[in-house]
Design a protein around this motif. Structure first.
Motif, mmCIF file in Angstrom:
data_model
loop_
_atom_site.group_PDB
_atom_site.id
_atom_site.type_symbol
_atom_site.label_atom_id
_atom_site.label_comp_id
_atom_site.label_asym_id
_atom_site.label_seq_id
_atom_site.Cartn_x
_atom_site.Cartn_y
_atom_site.Cartn_z
ATOM 1 N N TYR A 13 0.840 -1.190 0.000
ATOM 2 C CA TYR A 13 0.000 0.000 0.000
ATOM 3 C C TYR A 13 0.880 1.246 0.000
ATOM 4 N N THR A 28 -4.751 9.581 0.984
ATOM 5 C CA THR A 28 -4.936 8.817 -0.247
ATOM 6 C C THR A 28 -4.214 7.489 -0.104
ATOM 7 N N ASN A 30 -3.516 4.003 -2.124
ATOM 8 C CA ASN A 30 -3.579 3.315 -3.424
ATOM 9 C C ASN A 30 -4.599 3.965 -4.358
ATOM 10 N N GLY A 31 -4.571 5.299 -4.410
ATOM 11 C CA GLY A 31 -5.426 6.023 -5.333
ATOM 12 C C GLY A 31 -6.796 6.367 -4.804
ATOM 13 N N GLN A 32 -7.194 5.800 -3.658
ATOM 14 C CA GLN A 32 -8.495 6.095 -3.059
ATOM 15 C C GLN A 32 -8.318 7.206 -2.020
ATOM 16 N N THR A 33 -9.027 8.313 -2.201
ATOM 17 C CA THR A 33 -8.839 9.485 -1.340
ATOM 18 C C THR A 33 -9.944 9.582 -0.295
ATOM 19 N N TYR A 34 -9.515 9.891 0.944
ATOM 20 C CA TYR A 34 -10.448 10.077 2.055
ATOM 21 C C TYR A 34 -10.211 11.457 2.667
ATOM 22 N N MET A 95 -9.666 1.374 5.233
ATOM 23 C CA MET A 95 -8.303 1.333 4.699
ATOM 24 C C MET A 95 -7.657 -0.028 4.954
ATOM 25 N N LYS A 96 -8.448 -1.104 4.747
ATOM 26 C CA LYS A 96 -7.971 -2.488 4.844
ATOM 27 C C LYS A 96 -7.573 -2.879 6.267
ATOM 28 N N SER A 119 -22.267 0.418 4.921
ATOM 29 C CA SER A 119 -21.214 1.405 4.693
ATOM 30 C C SER A 119 -21.558 2.674 5.468
ATOM 31 N N ASN A 121 -20.151 6.802 6.603
ATOM 32 C CA ASN A 121 -19.283 7.932 6.302
ATOM 33 C C ASN A 121 -18.787 8.556 7.598
#
Length: 235
Positions: A13, A28, A30-34, A95-96, A119, A121
């Motif tokens: 990662y 961010t 692996n390309g996924q932004t939080y 995030m895994k 899910s 938020n």
């Protein structure tokens, strides 16, 4: 901007962390932004929590909300159930990593607002509780941040490096060690919990990626650790 590289379950990662205005961070992975809110940087951040027990004495509800976007993987409580401070209410995968959401007070669950597989938020309501009167009078437990003082002088990084060929459990993110679940000589299997680490106000269960016997523990409870730092060495 800070960049971190780590491995979870054999997968690599890459995470970048960028400070934003208003006490927020952009993470961010692996390309996924939080968009991540850091409560302690808010102008009126966690300070009101110190007065929360007073509301609890009056029977006021206490809301447990999600600190990060993720998926509810396990709900461990039900409405009407009495729980102790530190007891796990539910588990969120973000995030895994599996994050234990724990109760901050002794109290009774009034309502569970989520279900398994849902899910959520950041800021979503997870559990609503009513704190016990006794819990409100427990500022003796308040000095939880006290371990942060010795944590700054952690001896873990100065310990000798793991022997060649050894297997190590490393920190996936910067954080603080809250619990060590194993001791030297223990035999563990893949997936067994090795320790708990608090990162971004969430408690993360760190598991072994290989089976073996605990040869050395390279950190202690309360230590501040960095991404990639060796925590436990296995034979």
């Amino acid at each position: 901007m800070k960049e971190f590289k780590f491995k979870i379950g054999g997968t690599d990662y890459l995470a970048t962390v960028e400070d934003l205005r208003g006490g927020n961070m952009q993470v961010t992975v692996n390309g996924q932004t939080y968009q991540v809110e850091i409560p302690q940087t808010k102008a009126q951040g966690p300070r009101p929590a110190a007065s929360a027990p007073a509301a609890s004495q009056a029977g006021g509800p206490k809301k447990v909300v999600s600190e990060l976007p993720g998926t509810v993987t396990e709900v461990k409580v039900a409405a009407g159930q009495h729980v102790k401070r530190g007891e796990v209410l539910l588990v969120i995968e973000a995030m895994k990593m599996a994050n234990d959401i724990v109760s901050e007070v002794d109290g009774t669950v009034q309502r569970v607002a989520v279900s398994n597989g849902q899910s959520v938020n950041q800021g979503d309501l997870l559990v609503e509780m009513v704190a016990d009167f006794v819990a409100a009078k427990a500022p003796a437990l308040e000095p939880k941040p006290a371990p942060a003082t010795p944590a700054g002088v952690s001896t873990a990084p100065t310990m000798s490096a793991p022997a060649t060929g050894s297997k190590t459990v490393t920190a996936p993110l910067p954080g603080s060690i809250t619990k060590i679940s194993v001791k030297v000589g223990d035999r563990i299997n893949i997936g067994d919990q090795v320790l708990l680490m608090e990162a971004m106000k969430m408690e993360n269960s760190i598991s072994a990626e290989a089976a073996g016997t605990v040869k050395a523990i390279l950190c202690k409870e309360g230590d501040q650790v960095q991404s990639g730092q060796a925590l436990v060495e296995l034979d």
